[in-house]
Design an enzyme around this catalytic site. Structure first.
Site, PDB file in Angstrom:
ATOM      1  N   GLU A   2      47.167  32.417  39.606  1.00  0.00           N
ATOM      2  CA  GLU A   2      47.756  32.672  38.289  1.00  0.00           C
ATOM      3  C   GLU A   2      49.105  33.378  38.348  1.00  0.00           C
ATOM      4  O   GLU A   2      49.790  33.473  37.326  1.00  0.00           O
ATOM      5  CB  GLU A   2      46.786  33.480  37.409  1.00  0.00           C
ATOM      6  CG  GLU A   2      46.777  34.983  37.640  1.00  0.00           C
ATOM      7  CD  GLU A   2      45.916  35.416  38.793  1.00  0.00           C
ATOM      8  OE1 GLU A   2      45.623  36.621  38.902  1.00  0.00           O
ATOM      9  OE2 GLU A   2      45.526  34.554  39.595  1.00  0.00           O
TER      10      GLU A   2
ATOM     11  N   SER B 263      47.284  44.362  41.420  1.00  0.00           N
ATOM     12  CA  SER B 263      46.224  43.401  41.715  1.00  0.00           C
ATOM     13  C   SER B 263      46.606  42.407  42.794  1.00  0.00           C
ATOM     14  O   SER B 263      45.787  42.050  43.641  1.00  0.00           O
ATOM     15  CB  SER B 263      45.868  42.622  40.441  1.00  0.00           C
ATOM     16  OG  SER B 263      45.490  43.491  39.406  1.00  0.00           O
TER      17      SER B 263
ATOM     18  N   THR C 116      39.146  37.255  35.921  1.00  0.00           N
ATOM     19  CA  THR C 116      38.356  38.358  35.314  1.00  0.00           C
ATOM     20  C   THR C 116      36.902  38.341  35.766  1.00  0.00           C
ATOM     21  O   THR C 116      36.003  38.667  34.988  1.00  0.00           O
ATOM     22  CB  THR C 116      38.417  38.350  33.774  1.00  0.00           C
ATOM     23  OG1 THR C 116      37.630  37.284  33.229  1.00  0.00           O
ATOM     24  CG2 THR C 116      39.842  38.235  33.264  1.00  0.00           C
TER      25      THR C 116
ATOM     26  N   ILE D 251      35.682  42.297  35.601  1.00  0.00           N
ATOM     27  CA  ILE D 251      35.898  43.085  34.394  1.00  0.00           C
ATOM     28  C   ILE D 251      35.252  42.446  33.169  1.00  0.00           C
ATOM     29  O   ILE D 251      34.895  43.142  32.223  1.00  0.00           O
ATOM     30  CB  ILE D 251      37.396  43.372  34.144  1.00  0.00           C
ATOM     31  CG1 ILE D 251      38.200  42.089  33.914  1.00  0.00           C
ATOM     32  CG2 ILE D 251      37.985  44.177  35.287  1.00  0.00           C
ATOM     33  CD1 ILE D 251      39.633  42.345  33.480  1.00  0.00           C
TER      34      ILE D 251
ATOM     35  N   ASN E  30      49.224  33.266  44.081  1.00  0.00           N
ATOM     36  CA  ASN E  30      48.459  34.352  44.700  1.00  0.00           C
ATOM     37  C   ASN E  30      47.067  33.871  45.081  1.00  0.00           C
ATOM     38  O   ASN E  30      46.792  32.672  45.121  1.00  0.00           O
ATOM     39  CB  ASN E  30      48.382  35.537  43.738  1.00  0.00           C
ATOM     40  CG  ASN E  30      47.588  35.185  42.493  1.00  0.00           C
ATOM     41  OD1 ASN E  30      47.734  34.095  41.938  1.00  0.00           O
ATOM     42  ND2 ASN E  30      46.730  36.083  42.047  1.00  0.00           N
ATOM     43  N   LEU E  31      46.181  34.798  45.310  1.00  0.00           N
ATOM     44  CA  LEU E  31      44.815  34.480  45.708  1.00  0.00           C
ATOM     45  C   LEU E  31      44.080  33.658  44.659  1.00  0.00           C
ATOM     46  O   LEU E  31      43.218  32.848  44.994  1.00  0.00           O
ATOM     47  CB  LEU E  31      44.062  35.787  45.972  1.00  0.00           C
ATOM     48  CG  LEU E  31      42.591  35.654  46.316  1.00  0.00           C
ATOM     49  CD1 LEU E  31      42.431  35.015  47.680  1.00  0.00           C
ATOM     50  CD2 LEU E  31      41.917  37.009  46.292  1.00  0.00           C
ATOM     51  N   CYS E  32      44.386  33.860  43.391  1.00  0.00           N
ATOM     52  CA  CYS E  32      43.640  33.201  42.315  1.00  0.00           C
ATOM     53  C   CYS E  32      44.496  32.237  41.506  1.00  0.00           C
ATOM     54  O   CYS E  32      44.092  31.819  40.415  1.00  0.00           O
ATOM     55  CB  CYS E  32      43.002  34.251  41.405  1.00  0.00           C
ATOM     56  SG  CYS E  32      41.990  35.445  42.288  1.00  0.00           S
TER      57      CYS E  32
ATOM     58  N   THR F 158      40.666  45.390  38.399  1.00  0.00           N
ATOM     59  CA  THR F 158      39.821  46.167  39.301  1.00  0.00           C
ATOM     60  C   THR F 158      40.578  47.187  40.135  1.00  0.00           C
ATOM     61  O   THR F 158      40.133  48.341  40.234  1.00  0.00           O
ATOM     62  CB  THR F 158      39.001  45.208  40.189  1.00  0.00           C
ATOM     63  OG1 THR F 158      37.936  44.668  39.410  1.00  0.00           O
ATOM     64  CG2 THR F 158      38.421  45.911  41.403  1.00  0.00           C
TER      65      THR F 158
END
Length: 954
Positions: free
Chosen positions: A587, A370, A768, A771, A583-585, A355
């Site tokens: 991964e 990102s 994702t 996206i 990180n935030l997610c 994004t």
């Protein structure tokens, strides 16, 4: 069934109906009803109450007691119906008579009045059949309808063009009827409709049909395109412009150079884009790819991605993809050739950049990365610099992961003031509020995740941060949190041992240690504490702390469980630093320090477009990965860095994160149920291929562009690839981990050692969330959430139906109105629908029907090929402590680096409605990450599975 069930404005009450409190939102506010004959009359809510009263008494009887009870029920239901109608009035403050009946039906189903609702549904169908036999519904004569222009003048509605646009939108789509869309559109037209309302009417009409036939999602998108073309062409060329899709075949060539000039003139596009050969690029555009969008994808782009001036879009889809491609090709030698190559990959949906890249590539502020990871130092200046850095990094759409472990804990001594520290929590509150204040230009909220190691003295307070009770000054309701768990803690849990909590100012080296070195230092500090050598420490039973971690995860959705040792032991960059957080997610696993802010640049391969019924198309996958890796590597050099620590880190290590999406779609193409050995094997095979080609592409770029600066001393330089580092973790734990392979890794290993790598890290599987919507495929590695549901995100509410399932049911003659009704009633699940064969039930099992052990096993097979991590959501039915303990221990034992959200069935809700034509404004399927009342998140807000607040990665 008596006529008392008809919601008709001519109906008269047979019993007193409640009217006192239901007029709000009715005719006095200017709402109107479009009748079946096209006439427009004032909306009168009391007539709904009348019809409802008749319906209840017709089913339940008309005793005095029943009448009193019905009176109260009807008053409440009528208020809900009126509120829903006025809230969803989208065209001219009008409703069609069918819309009113839809909402009545929905309200009855929601409230649990199944008998009345069933009778109501049957009565509507009977009446519709009767009308069809007598005479078709009357459509008002075209000359009687006029369109109102902006200046107030009226012109005849151009019915011919409306018909042509709808017909064009349906071309080539199986089981899609232009007549059905037109009929539904005409229901919502009225005399004096505005041009914008007229453009929206067929879109809304087509949307209502998606649940019956998924191809209407393409028709809806094409109708939205007509509105977008009118808006963008007028903005770029001036005057009133419009064009059909067929006309765009030639018009794109003229539009594109004018679009670039427009973007530069309004200071949104980089002036360097004008130096491209715009004619060559325009001729490479493929207008036909506009037709590949589904409605959710195009509406998402329209709302949040396309460039605009004061809300007026001037960017069309193919220009958007070319703009991103140009932005990524700025430093290439043959910029046009590479831009075309990049454009072709993006516009085909074979690969999609993240994004931030889509938002900002080619613009005057190209912040394309990102994720950003930071370590917060243990001093006041450093703490508030970190908060400031969060704001600067979030401003241009970056997702944040903060390592807070170095900050001393509650009660620790502060030398400068000779006082005691208040610990980490008050500073986390500041970081939480900063994330909310910086909302990324209104495109999405700032988003941050705080990480803390399990030995930190403040860990117990950290676990409570998302609770709704307690001192609100020590709560962070908007911040994600995650536990950074060392292996030693998990071993103590298994042994039912004691765990000691420390303040990092007294144990500063624990932060940077892992594996055997951590164990040695930790036990030394424990001995010091036992002998009185530590001022701040606390001993707890490891199992008790573990249970509390799982309890908080269950109750609040946080903190997530992530594992320090596998992230570091398998890190290719262990020679130059330590991974202190994700990180935030969850991964990204990159080194951070006071001097380096880790940066990752993400994009995802659409696996669904690289798989046929015969298996993986390896040649196509290799081509896609090669080009995608080049695009991601280019981000590093083009990127707009808001803080110097991020630039320094990114240029020194050049990490990228190539992931995947459409995994569930690929499984269904291969006819492999997610809960099967075949699916686990496919997860292994597909990730091996992706890993092989990504590493190979990085080697090729190293030969062309040079190695990344910190290559020497890395695991890469020693010929240790991700598949090899599995053994390092196994050795550290004294266990055996699965590490089989099928491709020619030895030759690639030698190329890595001799040529080097362009990128320190190559792979990471992000969520994702957005996206995948753009590309119209399933998110990331997620199992299907539901086969039919309403998805809520920042662009609105959208009906989502599993097209593959619909196709399979059609092949067996099972797709009909009854099946649609059953899917709604059973929350999008096939399990309880007797007439569905078992093989289809297995293939199209939804997330909560799949035992989490299958998800973990598939993730473990992928993890051995990945140099970073995966955003792995876990789903559980009727969660309890034993199940959670087993699930997360399995994740750790199988070598996973991180986990993400925990989602539980007890917090789900779907509309059990048999409505036709209600897309977009039903309550969405609700899933919270924990066991809460239906549709209620821990913070008391509605929380959907596609959480618009959790899209920072992609």
């Amino acid at each position: 069934m008596s006529s008392s069930l008809q919601t008709d404005h001519a109906a008269q009450p047979e019993f007193p109906a409640p009217t006192a409190n239901i007029r709000s939102g009715g005719s006095e506010l200017g709402y109107q009803i479009i009748r079946r004959n096209g006439a427009v009359t004032p909306f009168d809510p009391t007539k709904i109450a009348v019809a409802l009263t008749k319906a209840f008494l017709g089913v339940e009887g008309s005793t005095a007691a029943a009448s009193r009870r019905v009176h109260d029920i009807v008053e409440d239901l009528t208020g809900e119906i009126v509120s829903a109608l006025t809230r969803r009035a989208e065209i001219g403050r009008t409703f069609h008579i069918e819309d009113v009946q839809d909402q009545v039906e929905l309200a009855l189903m929601r409230a649990g009045h199944q008998k009345v609702a069933r009778a109501y549904v049957l009565y509507r169908e009977e009446r519709a059949a009767e009308r069809a036999k007598v005479t078709p519904e009357i459509i008002p004569a075209t000359p009687s309808l006029q369109m109102r222009l902006e200046d107030g003048t009226r012109i005849p509605l151009d019915m011919a063009r409306l018909t042509a646009i709808v017909s064009e939108a349906c071309e080539g789509l199986t089981d899609v009827s232009a007549e059905a869309i037109l009929a539904e559109t005409m229901r919502n037209l009225y005399d004096g409709i505005t041009e914008d309302e007229l453009a929206q009417a067929p879109v809304l009409a087509a949307r209502t049909l998606i649940e019956r036939e998924p191809n209407y999602a393409f028709a809806s998108a094409r109708l939205l395109l007509d509105s977008l073309r009118r808006e963008a062409l007028s903005a770029v060329h001036g005057g009133a412009q419009q064009a059909t899709q067929a006309e765009m075949t030639s018009r794109y060539a003229d539009y594109f150079p004018a679009y670039v000039r427009k973007g530069i003139d309004v200071e949104q596009l980089d002036p360097e884009l004008a130096r491209f050969d715009l004619g060559r690029l325009a001729s490479a555009l493929k207008p036909e790819r506009d037709l590949e969008f589904q409605y959710l994808g195009l509406q998402t782009l329209y709302d949040r991605y396309f460039l605009h001036v004061d809300g007026v879009r001037f960017e069309l889809p193919q220009a958007f993809f070319m703009r991103v491609a140009m932005g990524l090709a700025l430093r290439e030698i043959d910029r046009e050739a590479k831009a075309i190559e990049f454009y072709d990959l993006l516009s085909s949906f074979d690969f999609m950049a993240s994004t931030p890249t889509l938002f900002n590539a080619g613009t005057t502020r190209p912040q394309l990365s990102s994720c950003f990871l930071t370590t917060v130092p243990d001093d006041l200046e450093g703490i508030f610099k970190s908060v400031k850095d969060n704001a600067l990094l979030a401003k241009y759409s970056g997702g944040l992961g903060n390592d807070w472990t170095p900050v001393r804990g509650l009660g620790a001594h502060i030398k400068g003031t000779n006082g005691e520290s208040q610990g980490v929590v008050p500073f986390l509150k500041v970081a939480n509020d900063t994330a909310i204040a910086v909302n990324q230009g209104g495109k999405r909220k700032g988003a941050v995740c705080a990480y803390l190691e399990t030995w930190h003295i403040d860990i117990e307070e950290f676990l409570d941060l998302r609770k709704n009770t307690g001192d609100d000054r020590r709560r962070t309701h908007d911040m994600n949190t995650a536990n950074w768990v060392p292996d030693l803690f998990m071993q103590r849990v298994a042994e039912d041992g004691i765990w000691t909590l420390f303040s990092p100012d007294e144990t500063p080296d624990l932060h940077d240690l892992y594996g055997p070195a951590f164990k040695t230092a930790y036990e030394t500090y424990e001995a010091a504490a036992a002998s009185g050598g530590m001022k701040v420490f606390k001993q707890v039973r490891a199992v008790d702390l573990w249970r509390r971690m799982l309890t908080m995860l269950f109750e609040t959705g946080h903190p997530w469980i992530t594992f320090k040792d596998p992230c570091n032991i398998r890190s290719p960059q262990s020679h130059v630093g330590v991974v202190h957080s994700s990180n935030l997610c969850t991964e990204i696993t990159l080194n951070t320090s006071r001097d380096e802010v880790a940066v990752c640049n993400l994009g995802s391969v659409n696996l669904a477009r690289h798989v046929t019924a015969q298996g993986i198309d390896h040649a196509k996958l290799e081509r896609t990965v090669r080009v995608a890796m080049r695009m991601l590597d280019n981000v590093i050099d083009i990127n707009f860095y808001t803080i110097p620590e991020a630039r320094r880190s990114n240029l020194r290590h050049r990490p990228v994160g190539l992931g995947l999406m459409g995994f569930q779609d690929a499984l269904q193409t291969l006819r492999l149920p997610y809960a099967s050995g075949g699916a686990v094997q496919f997860a292994d095979e597909s990730m091996e291929a992706l890993s092989y080609h990504a590493i190979s592409a990085s080697v090729d770029m190293a030969a062309e562009r040079g190695r990344y600066p910190s290559f020497e001393g890395s695991l890469w330089s020693k010929g240790i690839l991700p598949i090899d580092s599995v053994q390092l973790l196994a050795d550290a734990r004294g266990v055996k981990l699965e590490a089989s392979s099928t491709l020619d890794w030895e030759s690639l290993r030698q190329r890595v050692k001799t040529t080097g790598m362009r990128n320190s890290n190559c792979m990471a599987i992000a969520p994702t969330a957005t996206i995948s919507n753009i590309c119209g495929v399933s998110q990331s590695i997620e199992p299907a959430f539901r086969n039919l549901f309403v998805k809520a995100n920042m662009s609105g509410d959208f009906t989502v139906v599993n097209a593959s399932l619909v196709h399979a049911l059609k092949e067996r003659g099972l797709w009909d109105e009854v099946m649609i009704s059953d899917l709604k009633y059973f929350d999008g699940s096939l399990a309880s629908i007797d007439r569905v064969p078992d093989d289809l039930k297995a293939l199209y099992a939804t997330a909560f029907e799949i035992d989490a052990s299958w998800l973990i096993e598939a993730a473990a097979r992928r993890q051995k090929w990945i140099d970073q991590a995966q955003s792995l959501n876990l789903y559980i039915v009727n969660p309890n402590g034993r199940k959670l303990d087993s699930m997360y221990r399995q994740a750790w034992e199988r070598g996973l680096k991180t986990t993400y959200y925990l989602r539980a069935t007890s917090a789900t809700h779907v509309e059990k409605s048999t409505l036709k034509g209600t897309d977009g404004k039903l309550n969405a399927v609700q899933v919270t990450p924990v066991a809460m009342p239906a549709g209620v998140a821990p913070n008391g807000k509605s929380c959907s599975i596609d959480d618009p607040e959790c899209e920072a990665c992609q």
